[in-house]
Design an enzyme around this catalytic site. Structure first.
Site, PDB file in Angstrom:
ATOM      1  N   SER A   1       0.840  -1.210   0.000  1.00  0.00           N
ATOM      2  CA  SER A   1       0.000   0.000   0.000  1.00  0.00           C
ATOM      3  C   SER A   1       0.870   1.253   0.000  1.00  0.00           C
ATOM      4  O   SER A   1       2.002   1.241   0.465  1.00  0.00           O
ATOM      5  CB  SER A   1      -0.872   0.041   1.261  1.00  0.00           C
ATOM      6  OG  SER A   1      -1.683  -1.096   1.332  1.00  0.00           O
TER       7      SER A   1
HETATM    8  N1  SAH Z   1       0.577  -5.187   4.476  1.00  0.00           N
HETATM    9  C1  SAH Z   1       1.117  -5.623   3.213  1.00  0.00           C
HETATM   10  C2  SAH Z   1       0.095  -5.483   2.101  1.00  0.00           C
HETATM   11  C3  SAH Z   1       0.057  -6.697   1.257  1.00  0.00           C
HETATM   12  S1  SAH Z   1      -1.277  -6.814   0.124  1.00  0.00           S
HETATM   13  C4  SAH Z   1       2.424  -4.948   2.910  1.00  0.00           C
HETATM   14  O1  SAH Z   1       2.858  -4.066   3.681  1.00  0.00           O
HETATM   15  O2  SAH Z   1       3.051  -5.331   1.930  1.00  0.00           O
HETATM   16  C5  SAH Z   1      -2.370  -7.898   0.990  1.00  0.00           C
HETATM   17  C6  SAH Z   1      -1.852  -9.267   1.304  1.00  0.00           C
HETATM   18  O3  SAH Z   1      -2.930  -9.995   1.916  1.00  0.00           O
HETATM   19  C7  SAH Z   1      -1.408 -10.108   0.108  1.00  0.00           C
HETATM   20  O4  SAH Z   1      -0.078 -10.472   0.269  1.00  0.00           O
HETATM   21  C8  SAH Z   1      -2.351 -11.312   0.126  1.00  0.00           C
HETATM   22  O5  SAH Z   1      -1.728 -12.510  -0.264  1.00  0.00           O
HETATM   23  C9  SAH Z   1      -2.755 -11.359   1.579  1.00  0.00           C
HETATM   24  N2  SAH Z   1      -4.014 -12.071   1.871  1.00  0.00           N
HETATM   25  C10 SAH Z   1      -5.189 -12.030   1.178  1.00  0.00           C
HETATM   26  N3  SAH Z   1      -6.113 -12.818   1.760  1.00  0.00           N
HETATM   27  C11 SAH Z   1      -5.513 -13.384   2.858  1.00  0.00           C
HETATM   28  C12 SAH Z   1      -5.948 -14.300   3.866  1.00  0.00           C
HETATM   29  N4  SAH Z   1      -7.185 -14.808   3.880  1.00  0.00           N
HETATM   30  N5  SAH Z   1      -5.071 -14.645   4.832  1.00  0.00           N
HETATM   31  C13 SAH Z   1      -3.795 -14.142   4.833  1.00  0.00           C
HETATM   32  N6  SAH Z   1      -3.333 -13.286   3.906  1.00  0.00           N
HETATM   33  C14 SAH Z   1      -4.167 -12.896   2.936  1.00  0.00           C
END
Ligand code: SAH
Length: 200
Positions: free
Chosen positions: A51
């Site tokens: 993000s």
């Molecule tokens: N906070 C992260 C943002 C990553 S984008 C950063 O700083 O990079 C969101 C992430 O959520 C992705 O990597 C995706 O794989 C993960 N995600 C989506 N659904 C999920 C679930 N049910 N359990 C765990 N992770 C999940």
């Protein structure tokens, strides 16, 4: 980046200090490192994104609500950037990621950075982390189509949850758990990757 966050309305000094400390360029591919401090989201592979700094700051500020919290839970570790910020702000962080290579990379990076108060797991976080609940704070980095009651129930009384919600149109929500129930506030429109089920 910190001056811009202040201009954008971020006021929590604990959040600003954390974002000053965490080297964001290490969390993206080398080819993108020069853009790491711009106010943009960037690809982190596997169709996922980190993000933009404003959103991370806004969410962590809303989560903390200018008061101290002990244990927080993040769903969606991704590259681990927000987890690192959380670990600077809160004493104890649990974070889960469903995509194994992202989990592995984040675990190595946080360990290399000397971050010891974040526990990472390769798991589907959509049903929370019952063995660690209750949490003072819960933060979702992926958008849920509807409010998860299971996750909400893992909040301690006085706890706060920040999450993007919706499918076509997404908003950031703040859920506060009070003794008498849950209070929901809609904060601002956002654009997140979807929360998916199962491990990958
Ligand atoms: N906070 C992260 C943002 C990553 S984008 C950063 O700083 O990079 C969101 C992430 O959520 C992705 O990597 C995706 O794989 C993960 N995600 C989506 N659904 C999920 C679930 N049910 N359990 C765990 N992770 C999940």
């Amino acid at each position: 980046m910190i001056a811009r966050l202040r201009d954008q309305g971020i006021q929590d000094e604990a959040v600003l200090a954390a974002m000053y400390e965490v080297p964001r360029h290490l969390f993206v591919d080398e080819a993108l490192a020069s853009r790491a401090y711009d106010d943009v989201s960037l690809p982190i592979n596997y169709e996922q994104t980190i993000s933009r700094p404003y959103i991370v700051a806004r969410m962590v500020e809303a989560l903390r609500g200018f008061s101290d919290m002990k244990r927080v839970f993040e769903v969606g570790t991704g590259c681990g950037y927000q987890a690192a910020v959380l670990a600077h702000v809160f004493p104890e962080v649990c974070t889960v990621e469903r995509i194994e290579p992202l989990y592995e990379r984040a675990r190595k990076l946080l360990s290399d950075l000397g971050i010891r108060n974040a526990e990472l797991r390769h798991a589907d976080g959509s049903n929370g982390l019952p063995d660690k609940a209750p949490f003072d704070g819960i933060i979702l980095a992926a958008a849920a189509p509807v409010m998860s009651r299971t996750l909400r129930e893992q909040l301690a009384i006085g706890g706060r949850m920040v999450l993007p919600m919706g499918t076509q149109e997404q908003w950031l929500y703040l859920i506060e758990r009070e003794a008498s129930g849950f209070r929901e506030s809609r904060l601002e429109p956002v654009k997140f990757v979807p929360l998916l089920m199962g491990k990958a």
